[in-house]
Design a protein around this motif. Structure first.
Motif, PDB file in Angstrom:
ATOM      1  N   CYS A   1       5.175  -0.885   5.672  1.00  0.00           N
ATOM      2  CA  CYS A   1       5.434   0.110   4.168  1.00  0.00           C
ATOM      3  C   CYS A   1       6.279   1.312   4.192  1.00  0.00           C
ATOM      4  CB  CYS A   1       4.122   0.731   3.603  1.00  0.00           C
ATOM      5  SG  CYS A   1       3.880  -0.814   2.542  1.00  0.00           S
TER       6      CYS A   1
ATOM      7  N   CYS B   1       3.788  -5.706   4.175  1.00  0.00           N
ATOM      8  CA  CYS B   1       2.288  -5.167   4.535  1.00  0.00           C
ATOM      9  C   CYS B   1       1.276  -4.950   5.281  1.00  0.00           C
ATOM     10  CB  CYS B   1       2.168  -4.138   3.279  1.00  0.00           C
ATOM     11  SG  CYS B   1       1.225  -3.037   3.022  1.00  0.00           S
ATOM     12  N   THR B   2       0.561  -4.836   6.546  1.00  0.00           N
ATOM     13  CA  THR B   2      -0.376  -4.545   6.872  1.00  0.00           C
ATOM     14  C   THR B   2      -2.055  -4.236   6.714  1.00  0.00           C
ATOM     15  OG1 THR B   2       0.250  -2.560   7.672  1.00  0.00           O
ATOM     16  CG2 THR B   2       0.986  -4.684   8.799  1.00  0.00           C
ATOM     17  N   SER B   3      -1.959  -3.281   5.154  1.00  0.00           N
ATOM     18  CA  SER B   3      -2.948  -3.153   4.364  1.00  0.00           C
ATOM     19  C   SER B   3      -4.263  -4.208   4.782  1.00  0.00           C
ATOM     20  CB  SER B   3      -2.911  -2.758   3.036  1.00  0.00           C
ATOM     21  OG  SER B   3      -4.115  -2.504   1.906  1.00  0.00           O
TER      22      SER B   3
ATOM     23  N   CYS C   1       0.676  -1.437   0.134  1.00  0.00           N
ATOM     24  CA  CYS C   1       0.051  -0.205   0.283  1.00  0.00           C
ATOM     25  C   CYS C   1       0.450   1.622  -0.004  1.00  0.00           C
ATOM     26  CB  CYS C   1      -0.964  -0.392   1.241  1.00  0.00           C
ATOM     27  SG  CYS C   1       0.072   0.015   2.697  1.00  0.00           S
ATOM     28  N   GLY C   2       2.251   1.148   0.617  1.00  0.00           N
ATOM     29  CA  GLY C   2       2.896   2.592   0.409  1.00  0.00           C
ATOM     30  C   GLY C   2       2.494   3.405   1.946  1.00  0.00           C
ATOM     31  N   LYS C   3       1.831   3.139   2.332  1.00  0.00           N
ATOM     32  CA  LYS C   3       0.677   3.551   3.647  1.00  0.00           C
ATOM     33  C   LYS C   3       1.169   3.534   4.708  1.00  0.00           C
ATOM     34  CE  LYS C   3      -2.699   4.504   0.382  1.00  0.00           C
ATOM     35  NZ  LYS C   3      -4.010   5.141   0.161  1.00  0.00           N
ATOM     36  N   CYS C   4       1.029   1.805   4.938  1.00  0.00           N
ATOM     37  CA  CYS C   4       1.104   1.369   6.199  1.00  0.00           C
ATOM     38  C   CYS C   4       2.352   1.806   6.826  1.00  0.00           C
ATOM     39  CB  CYS C   4       0.333  -0.247   6.135  1.00  0.00           C
ATOM     40  SG  CYS C   4       1.898  -1.627   5.789  1.00  0.00           S
TER      41      CYS C   4
HETATM   42 ZN   LIG Z   1       1.794  -1.615   3.825  1.00  0.00          ZN
END
Ligand SMILES: [Zn+2]
Ligand SMILES: [Zn+2]
Length: 347
Positions: free
Chosen positions: A96, A104-106, A90-93
């Motif tokens: 990441c 990644c934990t999305s 996701c690039g956001k968690c």
């Molecule tokens: Zn992530």
């Protein structure tokens, strides 16, 4: 088109199904799959022994050619040969953001061939552009289909195992991961690489020799494998032991093979608790590492190693079959008669 689909939870429930050809979303590419390898994970999904979200077409080790791109795709184009990791991050968690995109934990993570994304056991797949890696022209399409397992090994061995030029490295288990790990260790400058296995692995040892492995050791035939490793290391033990067999006895042996202040690398998962005495970790001041999947950089390194022929994955491809003979392919893997089975025809 037809795809080899896990249709529902439970053991089995695997069948070749007629499905619609996918169309790429605006940030995706459409790939015509050239080759797709059967992985241990696919076997675990077949037997309901791991995570997956049915219905899903299996297959996460693939290579192919881009045949269509969405309007927002900028860096790759039609005709490019591509590979990618299974997992879109996701690039956001937090994971990441801290460089662990492989963890990644999305919640809505798209995992090709496992969850929310049909995999490569079909003629076409769609993949988001940002996880694609372009394959250099000196790497064949079949070789590129082994980029995924190689990238896993690169992350485990290059990123996490302190191998120095001249080191003695023991690799336990001459399967796909072990034979890749042995080559990566050599590429890192290991002076001597010893691959261990059991008597049934004799034909795998032949392939190990073909890819330049110095010594193979049958731990079932050798009356004292620990002594043999000591003899090969001036009585000190291996600098690094890479456990790629998943066997309990091998984990215990790893702690015996390794030198004081050496390192044990766990490649892959065991899938069950092991009966193991960890006191050797303290007494010998060992370090141990595990890894999960790949980072984007693992792929860059993998494709460079393949392009420069520092590693040769071609001898690991023992079978090429068409998708309609998938049962045969799975059987070869389950009966451990193959190293890598590739599907190369999808019609
Ligand atoms: Zn992530
Ligand atoms: Zn795999």
């Amino acid at each position: 088109m037809r795809g080899l689909m896990k249709t529902a939870r439970g053991p089995g429930n695997l069948e070749l199904r007629e499905i619609d050809e996918p169309t790429p979303k605006k940030d995706e590419v459409l790939i015509e799959v050239a080759a797709a390898g059967i992985c241990g994970t696919d076997i675990h999904i077949k037997h309901d022994q791991t995570f997956y979200t049915p219905p899903v077409v299996l297959g996460h080790e693939w290579s192919g050619t881009i045949v269509e791109v969405g309007p927002d795709v900028t860096e790759v184009g039609v005709g490019d040969v591509a590979v990618s990791p299974a997992t879109a991050y996701c690039g956001k968690c937090y994971q990441c953001k801290t460089g662990h995109m492989n963890r990644c934990t999305s919640a809505n993570k798209r995992i090709l061939g496992t969850s929310l994304a049909n995999g490569a056991f079909a003629k076409y797949i769609t993949v988001p552009e940002y996880i694609i890696h372009k394959v250099p022209s000196s790497v064949s399409l079949e070789e590129a289909a082994l980029a995924e397992p190689t990238a896993c090994v690169v992350h485990s061995v290059i990123d996490k195992s302190p191998i120095l030029p001249g080191d003695v490295v023991v690799v336990q288990g001459p399967g796909t991961m072990g034979l890749l790990a042995a080559q990566v260790a050599k590429a890192m400058g290991a002076g001597k690489v010893i691959v261990t296995g059991v008597s049934a692995d004799q034909w795998r040892f032949d392939i190990a020799k073909k890819i330049g492995i110095d010594i193979t050791l049958d731990v079932q035939v050798d009356p004292n494998p620990i002594k043999t490793i000591m003899d090969e290391t001036d009585g000190r033990g291996a600098d690094v032991v890479i456990e790629a067999s998943g066997a309990c006895i091998a984990c215990n042996q790893a702690l015996e093979f390794v030198k004081v202040a050496g390192h044990v690398t766990l490649l892959g998962i065991r899938g069950r608790p092991l009966d193991i005495d960890l006191d050797a970790m303290a007494i010998k001041e060992l370090t141990m590492s595990g890894t999960w999947g790949t980072l984007p950089s693992s792929w860059v390194t993998t494709l460079r190693l393949m392009a420069s022929k520092k590693i040769d994955v071609a001898p690991l491809i023992t079978h090429r079959i068409s998708l309609d003979r998938w049962e045969e392919g799975f059987e070869l893997m389950e009966q451990q008669k193959a190293i890598k089975v590739l599907f190369t025809e999808f019609n």
